[in-house]
Design a protein around this motif. Structure first.
Motif, PDB file in Angstrom:
ATOM      1  N   GLY A 107      62.275  61.181  27.813  1.00  0.00           N
ATOM      2  CA  GLY A 107      61.085  60.518  28.350  1.00  0.00           C
ATOM      3  C   GLY A 107      59.898  61.453  28.516  1.00  0.00           C
ATOM      4  O   GLY A 107      58.745  61.004  28.652  1.00  0.00           O
ATOM      5  N   GLY A 159      56.559  61.207  26.618  1.00  0.00           N
ATOM      6  CA  GLY A 159      55.447  60.378  27.081  1.00  0.00           C
ATOM      7  C   GLY A 159      54.615  61.015  28.180  1.00  0.00           C
ATOM      8  O   GLY A 159      53.779  60.333  28.787  1.00  0.00           O
ATOM      9  N   ARG A 209      63.217  53.419  28.746  1.00  0.00           N
ATOM     10  CA  ARG A 209      62.606  52.415  27.862  1.00  0.00           C
ATOM     11  C   ARG A 209      62.747  52.795  26.390  1.00  0.00           C
ATOM     12  O   ARG A 209      62.943  51.924  25.530  1.00  0.00           O
ATOM     13  CB  ARG A 209      61.135  52.219  28.240  1.00  0.00           C
ATOM     14  N   ILE A 210      62.653  54.097  26.099  1.00  0.00           N
ATOM     15  CA  ILE A 210      62.805  54.548  24.704  1.00  0.00           C
ATOM     16  C   ILE A 210      64.212  54.246  24.199  1.00  0.00           C
ATOM     17  O   ILE A 210      64.409  53.676  23.121  1.00  0.00           O
ATOM     18  CB  ILE A 210      62.508  56.057  24.590  1.00  0.00           C
ATOM     19  N   THR A 213      58.358  60.316  36.269  1.00  0.00           N
ATOM     20  CA  THR A 213      58.396  59.076  35.481  1.00  0.00           C
ATOM     21  C   THR A 213      59.135  59.247  34.157  1.00  0.00           C
ATOM     22  O   THR A 213      59.359  58.270  33.442  1.00  0.00           O
ATOM     23  CB  THR A 213      56.980  58.554  35.204  1.00  0.00           C
ATOM     24  N   HIS A 214      59.494  60.523  33.816  1.00  0.00           N
ATOM     25  CA  HIS A 214      60.143  60.720  32.510  1.00  0.00           C
ATOM     26  C   HIS A 214      61.495  59.998  32.442  1.00  0.00           C
ATOM     27  O   HIS A 214      61.950  59.637  31.355  1.00  0.00           O
ATOM     28  CB  HIS A 214      60.299  62.212  32.191  1.00  0.00           C
ATOM     29  N   GLU A 251      62.185  56.985  33.651  1.00  0.00           N
ATOM     30  CA  GLU A 251      61.917  55.588  33.293  1.00  0.00           C
ATOM     31  C   GLU A 251      61.407  55.464  31.865  1.00  0.00           C
ATOM     32  O   GLU A 251      61.764  54.527  31.138  1.00  0.00           O
ATOM     33  CB  GLU A 251      60.909  54.999  34.277  1.00  0.00           C
ATOM     34  N   LYS A 252      60.548  56.433  31.481  1.00  0.00           N
ATOM     35  CA  LYS A 252      60.058  56.403  30.092  1.00  0.00           C
ATOM     36  C   LYS A 252      61.215  56.608  29.111  1.00  0.00           C
ATOM     37  O   LYS A 252      61.320  55.932  28.085  1.00  0.00           O
ATOM     38  CB  LYS A 252      59.003  57.501  29.891  1.00  0.00           C
TER      39      LYS A 252
END
Length: 590
Positions: free
Chosen positions: A460, A463, A492-493, A485-486, A488-489
């Protein structure tokens, strides 16, 4: 009134009847008697025989009548009356005082009976010819199970088996197998009880050991009282037909290239095995590695050779009760009734090992495999197949030279370019995770998931701005919130592939803490996925013990001490114990 009833009764009897007084004068004749003497043109009542018939008939009747009157006993004699062969019965009519009041006679036309007997005999002969020429064995058993009739073919068959004549014998007398005798008897009783025909197939072992496939039609014999009094059967030898069916079935259910079962047969067995008697059913799904490479470089003929080599590997490992299918271009499925997760994993390990014994001109013979179980009838074979397929997909991510793995390695390369993450760091984290996983005896499918999470746990960060990732010195609170936030990113990836659900959850939660003070979900203890707990410890140890641009580097002992200090707070204490025990046993500084 009584006379009218008597007359109505006797006039409707189809045999000629007369009554004479003791002077031998007719006092009554029924209509049938009058009918056979239409040419006489005289009334019978009050007349004697000599007043009606010629001398021959008169003398014969007179003799019989007087014999009955004198003896007071009935007689039955055969004679010719009116040119017709008849049987006459004359009986005395005696009152309550024992006195004879009259005599009565009844005639039976023997010509008609003999004609019927002749017809019956001819019909029986015709039936016998039919029975003897029918293509099969014919029998008739009574309701007690004894053979009353068998045709020539039936007798010849059992004579070859050393039984001899079958008439008067039962199933238990002519069949050496009690199981077979019980089967036939049960069928016969069913036919008699239900008064309905049945068609059944049976395998009979001949005296020389050959299997004979038979098909029998059994029909109830119903009498005039609607009672079943026996069973008629026709038995046909359908061995050749059965063998032809099996050959046709084999062709229709076999993959021509590999000789394994095909998709059509898989569909049939998937329905059949979803039954309590076969559960749990193991489903192992396989996908050939490198087939596209071989097809593109050496051609499809070589690709076919690779598929056949993999089929041979699977056949070498699996036994007769484990069904192997080629369900698609490079896809294989193994169905294993009455099995366990452990047995499925053991089969997969043996397949991996057996692949080493086969060589291909271009690449190693290998196959990606995943397994799942269906242990109740509400979970179909296809549900288990989907789970196994997801595991294969995850394993494909770890295979060199596969399209799936190239996507993952591209993501890793992008992360390494953008941050301080190195390939060496990733490899070490993966290695530590696998060591912990082995000491926890995790199944192969979970080990694959663990490997992928270890490789992608920080994906993540792609991003997140390089300005923050590469910033010298401490991050501000706002910048640290961006870095957090990495997870959560990354989720999603990875979640973009619906086959990586567990891996996505591992990426999302690898910064959760045992005490519940981690991020992003504030999970605690066993609420944190096991994979994430393992990666968290492996990542922390490597970060402490290897050069980092902005942090102090720990030696092994200090790093172990730090892990133990955070045990039960940041990290799962059991995993810390297992990992630190390993580190302590290792002589070389890791």
């Amino acid at each position: 009134m009584e006379y009218n009833i008597f007359k109505l009764l006797v006039d409707n009897i189809p045999q000629p009847i007369w009554i004479k007084d003791i002077d031998l004068k007719f006092v009554y004749v029924n209509e049938e008697y009058e009918n056979i003497h239409k040419g006489v043109n005289k009334k019978f009542i009050g007349l004697k025989d000599e007043e009606i018939f010629d001398g021959a008939i008169n003398n014969e009747c007179y003799r019989y009548c007087n014999l009955v009157i004198s003896s007071l006993k009935p007689i039955t004699e055969e004679c010719y009356l009116g040119g017709i062969h008849r049987k006459i019965t004359i009986i005395p009519l005696i009152n309550n005082n024992g006195e004879i009041e009259a005599i009565a006679g009844i005639y039976v036309n023997l010509d008609i009976i003999n004609e019927k007997d002749k017809i019956i005999e001819e019909q029986e002969n015709i039936l016998k010819v039919v029975m003897e020429t029918l293509p099969g064995m014919v029998f008739y058993k009574d309701k007690d199970g004894k053979y009353v009739y068998v045709n020539k073919e039936f007798d010849e068959f059992y004579n070859r088996e050393g039984i001899g004549k079958s008439i008067g014998k039962t199933n238990f007398d002519i069949h050496s197998s009690e199981e077979l005798a019980l089967k036939y008897t049960k069928e016969d009783n069913e036919v008699i009880k239900n008064k309905q025909s049945i068609c059944v197939q049976t395998v009979v072992n001949s005296k020389n050991g050959e299997k004979i496939y038979t098909e029998a039609v059994k029909v109830p014999v119903i009498d005039k009282n609607n009672e079943a009094v026996g069973v008629v059967g026709l038995i046909l030898d359908i061995t050749e037909k059965k063998e032809a069916e099996e050959q046709l079935k084999h062709v229709s259910f076999t993959d021509i290239l590999t000789g394994l079962y095909n998709r059509t047969y898989f569909e049939e067995k998937a329905k059949e095995l979803l039954s309590e008697e076969y559960l749990p059913v193991g489903v192992i799904m396989g996908d050939a590695n490198g087939l596209k490479l071989v097809n593109d470089t050496l051609g499809h003929n070589e690709g076919d050779e690779l598929l056949k080599l993999i089929a041979q590997v699977l056949s070498d490992v699996c036994n007769a009760g484990q069904l192997i299918f080629r369900t698609g271009g490079d896809e294989y499925v193994i169905l294993i009734p009455n099995t366990t997760d452990y047995e499925c994993e053991n089969i997969i390990k043996r397949i991996f090992k057996q692949c080493e014994n086969y060589k291909h001109d271009l690449i190693d013979v290998s196959v990606s495999l995943g397994a799942s179980l269906t242990d109740n009838i509400n979970k179909s074979i296809y549900d288990a197949l989907k789970e196994a397929e997801d595991k294969v997909y995850r394993q494909k991510l770890l295979q060199k030279n596969s399209f799936n793995s190239s996507v993952m390695y591209s993501l890793q390369a992008g992360l390494q370019t953008k941050s301080l993450e190195t390939e060496e760091h990733t490899d070490r984290v993966v290695n530590y995770c696998l060591i912990i996983g082995e000491r926890l005896s995790l199944p192969m499918s979970v080990m694959d998931e663990l490997t992928i999470v270890a490789k992608l746990h920080d994906i993540g960060k792609i991003g997140i701005s390089e300005e923050i990732l590469l910033k010298e010195g401490n991050l501000t609170d706002e910048e640290f919130e961006v870095v957090k936030t990495h997870t959560e990113k990354g989720y999603r990836i990875v979640k973009a592939s619906n086959q990586l659900d567990n891996i996505a959850k591992g990426v999302l939660t690898h910064h959760e803490r045992w005490d519940g003070n981690g991020y992003p979900l504030k999970l605690s203890r066993e609420g944190i996925p096991l994979i994430a707990r393992i990666v968290s410890i492996a990542d922390a140890y490597d970060s402490m013990t290897n050069n980092h641009l902005y942090k102090k580097v720990f030696n092994k002992d200090d790093a172990i001490e730090e892990l133990q200090r955070c045990s039960g707070k940041q990290f799962d204490p059991d995993i810390v114990r297992i990992f630190t025990e390993y580190l302590s046993e290792t002589q070389v500084c890791v």
